[in-house]
Write a protein that holds these residues in place. Structure first.
Motif, PDB file in Angstrom:
ATOM      1  N   GLY A 107      -8.101 -35.832  20.448  1.00 40.13           N
ATOM      2  CA  GLY A 107      -9.428 -35.660  19.877  1.00 40.13           C
ATOM      3  C   GLY A 107      -9.655 -34.258  19.330  1.00 40.13           C
ATOM      4  N   TRP A 108      -8.606 -33.486  19.276  1.00 37.10           N
ATOM      5  CA  TRP A 108      -8.723 -32.108  18.788  1.00 37.10           C
ATOM      6  C   TRP A 108      -7.704 -31.922  17.665  1.00 37.10           C
ATOM      7  CZ3 TRP A 108      -8.611 -27.393  22.723  1.00 37.10           C
ATOM      8  CH2 TRP A 108      -8.902 -26.209  22.032  1.00 37.10           C
ATOM      9  N   LEU A 109      -6.454 -31.614  18.013  1.00 39.83           N
ATOM     10  CA  LEU A 109      -5.452 -31.454  16.954  1.00 39.83           C
ATOM     11  C   LEU A 109      -4.976 -32.791  16.413  1.00 39.83           C
ATOM     12  CD1 LEU A 109      -3.368 -28.439  18.303  1.00 39.83           C
ATOM     13  CD2 LEU A 109      -5.483 -28.470  16.965  1.00 39.83           C
ATOM     14  N   GLY A 110      -5.394 -33.892  17.058  1.00 38.38           N
ATOM     15  CA  GLY A 110      -4.949 -35.215  16.624  1.00 38.38           C
ATOM     16  C   GLY A 110      -5.703 -35.781  15.440  1.00 38.38           C
ATOM     17  N   TRP A 111      -6.775 -35.116  15.011  1.00 39.81           N
ATOM     18  CA  TRP A 111      -7.443 -35.576  13.788  1.00 39.81           C
ATOM     19  C   TRP A 111      -6.492 -35.369  12.616  1.00 39.81           C
ATOM     20  CZ3 TRP A 111     -11.961 -38.195  13.588  1.00 39.81           C
ATOM     21  CH2 TRP A 111     -12.736 -38.192  14.755  1.00 39.81           C
ATOM     22  N   PRO A 112      -6.396 -36.357  11.729  1.00 45.97           N
ATOM     23  CA  PRO A 112      -5.378 -36.275  10.675  1.00 45.97           C
ATOM     24  C   PRO A 112      -5.351 -34.942   9.925  1.00 45.97           C
ATOM     25  CG  PRO A 112      -6.331 -38.458  10.686  1.00 45.97           C
ATOM     26  CD  PRO A 112      -7.115 -37.654  11.702  1.00 45.97           C
ATOM     27  N   ALA A 113      -6.516 -34.387   9.631  1.00 43.99           N
ATOM     28  CA  ALA A 113      -6.537 -33.134   8.865  1.00 43.99           C
ATOM     29  C   ALA A 113      -6.029 -31.948   9.687  1.00 43.99           C
ATOM     30  CB  ALA A 113      -7.952 -32.852   8.354  1.00 43.99           C
ATOM     31  N   ASN A 114      -5.957 -32.087  11.007  1.00 43.98           N
ATOM     32  CA  ASN A 114      -5.531 -30.957  11.838  1.00 43.98           C
ATOM     33  C   ASN A 114      -4.043 -30.973  12.168  1.00 43.98           C
ATOM     34  OD1 ASN A 114      -8.166 -30.148  11.896  1.00 43.98           O
ATOM     35  ND2 ASN A 114      -8.605 -30.924  13.943  1.00 43.98           N
ATOM     36  N   LEU A 115      -3.388 -32.116  11.948  1.00 47.88           N
ATOM     37  CA  LEU A 115      -1.989 -32.254  12.377  1.00 47.88           C
ATOM     38  C   LEU A 115      -1.086 -31.239  11.677  1.00 47.88           C
ATOM     39  CD1 LEU A 115      -1.767 -36.141  12.371  1.00 47.88           C
ATOM     40  CD2 LEU A 115      -1.528 -34.688  14.403  1.00 47.88           C
ATOM     41  N   ASN A 116      -1.202 -31.172  10.373  1.00 43.79           N
ATOM     42  CA  ASN A 116      -0.304 -30.288   9.647  1.00 43.79           C
ATOM     43  C   ASN A 116      -0.571 -28.810   9.928  1.00 43.79           C
ATOM     44  OD1 ASN A 116       0.488 -28.884   6.706  1.00 43.79           O
ATOM     45  ND2 ASN A 116       1.998 -30.192   7.713  1.00 43.79           N
ATOM     46  N   PRO A 117      -1.840 -28.379   9.910  1.00 45.19           N
ATOM     47  CA  PRO A 117      -2.077 -26.974  10.284  1.00 45.19           C
ATOM     48  C   PRO A 117      -1.574 -26.658  11.691  1.00 45.19           C
ATOM     49  CG  PRO A 117      -4.037 -27.900   9.251  1.00 45.19           C
ATOM     50  CD  PRO A 117      -3.063 -29.039   9.417  1.00 45.19           C
ATOM     51  N   ALA A 118      -1.676 -27.602  12.592  1.00 51.68           N
ATOM     52  CA  ALA A 118      -1.193 -27.365  13.957  1.00 51.68           C
ATOM     53  C   ALA A 118       0.326 -27.230  13.966  1.00 51.68           C
ATOM     54  CB  ALA A 118      -1.620 -28.516  14.871  1.00 51.68           C
ATOM     55  N   ALA A 119       1.009 -28.163  13.319  1.00 53.48           N
ATOM     56  CA  ALA A 119       2.476 -28.117  13.299  1.00 53.48           C
ATOM     57  C   ALA A 119       2.964 -26.820  12.653  1.00 53.48           C
ATOM     58  CB  ALA A 119       3.025 -29.328  12.545  1.00 53.48           C
ATOM     59  N   TYR A 175      -5.954 -23.100   6.196  1.00 53.05           N
ATOM     60  CA  TYR A 175      -7.143 -23.914   6.376  1.00 53.05           C
ATOM     61  C   TYR A 175      -8.419 -23.229   5.923  1.00 53.05           C
ATOM     62  CZ  TYR A 175      -9.304 -27.942   8.406  1.00 53.05           C
ATOM     63  OH  TYR A 175      -9.957 -29.125   8.556  1.00 53.05           O
ATOM     64  N   SER A 176      -9.122 -23.865   4.974  1.00 55.46           N
ATOM     65  CA  SER A 176     -10.501 -23.477   4.695  1.00 55.46           C
ATOM     66  C   SER A 176     -11.335 -24.725   4.910  1.00 55.46           C
ATOM     67  CB  SER A 176     -10.659 -22.983   3.258  1.00 55.46           C
ATOM     68  OG  SER A 176      -9.907 -21.802   3.076  1.00 55.46           O
ATOM     69  N   GLN A 177     -12.583 -24.534   5.276  1.00 55.32           N
ATOM     70  CA  GLN A 177     -13.385 -25.667   5.704  1.00 55.32           C
ATOM     71  C   GLN A 177     -14.799 -25.577   5.142  1.00 55.32           C
ATOM     72  OE1 GLN A 177     -14.152 -25.764   9.929  1.00 55.32           O
ATOM     73  NE2 GLN A 177     -14.119 -28.004   9.958  1.00 55.32           N
ATOM     74  N   CYS A 178     -15.370 -26.752   4.787  1.00 62.20           N
ATOM     75  CA  CYS A 178     -16.761 -26.790   4.327  1.00 62.20           C
ATOM     76  C   CYS A 178     -17.701 -26.721   5.523  1.00 62.20           C
ATOM     77  CB  CYS A 178     -17.028 -28.082   3.563  1.00 62.20           C
ATOM     78  SG  CYS A 178     -16.090 -28.228   2.033  1.00 62.20           S
ATOM     79  N   LEU A 179     -18.431 -25.614   5.596  1.00 62.98           N
ATOM     80  CA  LEU A 179     -19.373 -25.440   6.699  1.00 62.98           C
ATOM     81  C   LEU A 179     -20.794 -25.411   6.135  1.00 62.98           C
ATOM     82  CD1 LEU A 179     -17.468 -22.709   8.734  1.00 62.98           C
ATOM     83  CD2 LEU A 179     -17.634 -25.156   9.234  1.00 62.98           C
ATOM     84  N   PRO A 180     -21.779 -25.771   6.972  1.00 67.20           N
ATOM     85  CA  PRO A 180     -23.158 -25.765   6.479  1.00 67.20           C
ATOM     86  C   PRO A 180     -23.513 -24.397   5.904  1.00 67.20           C
ATOM     87  CG  PRO A 180     -23.031 -26.755   8.663  1.00 67.20           C
ATOM     88  CD  PRO A 180     -21.672 -26.175   8.375  1.00 67.20           C
ATOM     89  N   SER A 181     -24.091 -24.393   4.695  1.00 68.58           N
ATOM     90  CA  SER A 181     -24.365 -23.117   4.031  1.00 68.58           C
ATOM     91  C   SER A 181     -25.333 -22.248   4.824  1.00 68.58           C
ATOM     92  CB  SER A 181     -24.961 -23.368   2.641  1.00 68.58           C
ATOM     93  OG  SER A 181     -24.052 -24.121   1.878  1.00 68.58           O
ATOM     94  N   ASN A 182     -26.194 -22.885   5.604  1.00 65.98           N
ATOM     95  CA  ASN A 182     -27.161 -22.088   6.372  1.00 65.98           C
ATOM     96  C   ASN A 182     -26.639 -21.695   7.740  1.00 65.98           C
ATOM     97  OD1 ASN A 182     -27.175 -24.594   7.494  1.00 65.98           O
ATOM     98  ND2 ASN A 182     -29.404 -24.872   7.470  1.00 65.98           N
ATOM     99  N   GLN A 183     -25.372 -22.023   8.038  1.00 65.70           N
ATOM    100  CA  GLN A 183     -24.810 -21.653   9.350  1.00 65.70           C
ATOM    101  C   GLN A 183     -23.463 -20.978   9.181  1.00 65.70           C
ATOM    102  OE1 GLN A 183     -24.473 -25.043  12.032  1.00 65.70           O
ATOM    103  NE2 GLN A 183     -26.390 -25.843  11.216  1.00 65.70           N
TER     104      GLN A 183
END
Ligand code: NAG
Length: 445
Positions: free
Chosen positions: A269-281, A52-60
């Motif tokens: 509402g945490w691992l159930g977001w579609p993008a999180n399912l596979n990384p969790a599994a 998992y890599s994620q787009c985070l605010p550049s200033n944070q």
């Protein structure tokens, strides 16, 4: 406890095909990722973990972890004791009477005594006959497990019934890495891993004395889920290796003494977001296989201490954007991915405080949510072959976290509008909250 709404909520609202670059908080890399690896303007693609890599605010950008030297990842198990018996193939709750925590029964009895309304008092007293899990959140409590097991053993022998004791294993070093309210007693910097092993060993020593009592354990609420989504939090990235090593040690040692285990898997509402399912599994499957696929690991626990419905009549407005708006949808989506990773896809679901929906202002609100009611009673009649049992894991009435802004463990989630205030320290009795859970119970008590 951290009950984190996915960082990915914004990303999940945007269909992938309209993107020229990954959106803010969207996925931008990781094993098997075929989507965009660049981020929209103002965001930077930040490596979280191998999946998992994620787009985070550049200033944070996340601060570099203080633990810059990462210990080698969990080594292949050596010297791992094997269980003396094979687990039952089916649902471990089948045919067992669940032991009632005398500690919780005492809390409830005292709480009921403080209620003047006779109807409410009678309803409150019914709660002491509903089984909840017993939390071992500090090492000092481990001898108490022996007391409960001895009591359950005696009750089993007196009644001829088979008894089951429900526990929560919850004492990892640097615990609750993405929140403050449930900070634990052990720190990685101060011999935390050795202390954690000692904690597990002490539980195991008690369990060995009572081979006739079955134990079902929830393993380490929030810990692995934090590794799926919160590695941008320095304390979580610093704890990653310790969480994996600690969990591995726990499941191997508890496997050897025949404890049926469900690893904590956050909630819809945490691992159930579609993008999180596979990384969790992937995380659960990889850790399980690296631990030698312990046979007594039965599956996952969801919604621990949270407020989600198992089957929502309609989506709570705060779940907007996530098609997996309740635990059933989440479980149905996660299960096949676990199975393909070689992880046993069985579940238990906490419904202890899920009786009322539509209370939260944000899905991530997790602290003493105002207006909550006791939910569906524990049952094996779950409506899904994936779900072994509906259970009450969080003992309703015990506080999630203090609302005192000066307290060391103050977490802002416990001071927001949807949190019940004033609230005492995490784990301590919260009378006003208990009274509301009774009053708002659904189905009624
Ligand atoms: C809030 O916490 C501070 C710091 O621990 C303590 O001094 C104070 O008495 C607490 N206030 C309440 C109302 O409990």
């Amino acid at each position: 406890m951290l009950k984190f709404a996915a960082l990915l909520s914004a990303a999940s609202l945007i269909p992938a095909f309209v993107q020229a670059a990954a959106p803010l908080y969207g996925q931008c890399g990781g094993q098997g990722w075929t989507g965009d690896t660049t981020c929209v303007s103002g965001a930077t693609c930040v490596f979280s973990n191998q999946w998992y890599s994620q787009c985070l605010p550049s200033n944070q950008q996340p601060q570099p972890s203080t633990a810059t030297t990462v210990a080698p990842t969990t080594a292949a198990p050596t010297n791992v004791p094997a269980p003396t018996t094979a687990p039952d193939a089916g649902n471990p709750f089948n045919g067992y009477t669940i032991y009632l925590s005398p500690y919780y029964a005492d809390e409830v009895t005292a709480a009921a005594a403080a209620i003047s309304d006779a109807t409410q008092k009678a309803k409150a007293l019914r709660v002491k006959d509903i089984p909840t899990f017993i939390w071992f959140d500090v090492i000092a409590k481990t001898p108490q497990l022996g007391v409960y097991l001895a009591d359950a053993d005696a009750k089993a022998k007196a009644s001829g019934e088979k008894y089951l004791v429900q526990i929560v294993v919850y004492d990892l070093p640097d615990r609750d890495c993405a929140a403050a309210a449930s900070n634990g007693e052990f720190s990685i910097a101060n011999n935390g891993m050795n202390n954690y092993r000692r904690y597990i060993d002490q539980l195991v020593a008690e369990i060995k004395k009572y081979p006739d009592v079955r134990i079902v354990a929830v393993i380490e609420p929030d810990s692995l889920a934090n590794l799926v989504t919160n590695l941008n939090v320095a304390k979580c990235s610093g704890a990653q290796d310790a969480y994996k090593q600690g969990t591995t040690y726990a499941i191997q040692q508890l496997n050897a003494v025949g404890v049926y285990m469900y690893l904590d898997a956050g909630h819809a509402g945490w691992l159930g977001w579609p993008a999180n399912l596979n990384p969790a599994a992937q995380l659960f499957s990889d850790l399980y296989r690296a631990a030698g696929s312990p046979q007594f690991v039965r599956g996952l626990a969801t919604n621990v201490a949270n407020y989600n419905a198992l089957n929502a009549a309609s989506p709570d407005p705060v779940t907007q954007g996530n098609p997996n708006y309740d635990e059933m949808h989440f479980i149905n989506q996660l299960a096949p991915q676990l199975t393909s990773g070689g992880f046993p896809a069985h579940f238990i679901v906490d419904q202890g405080r899920s009786g009322v929906q539509g209370l939260r202002q944000a899905w991530g609100d997790w602290c003493n949510v105002y207006g909550a009611g006791f939910g569906t009673r524990p049952t094996l009649n779950t409506g899904s072959s994936l779900i072994d049992a509906i259970v009450w894991i969080k003992p309703g009435g015990e506080c999630d976290g203090t609302s005192n802004t000066s307290a060391a463990r103050y977490d802002t989630h416990c001071g927001i509008a949807s949190a019940h205030k004033p609230a005492p320290e995490a784990g301590t009795w919260f009378q006003a909250y208990f009274e509301n859970l009774v009053k708002n119970a659904n189905p009624p008590l």
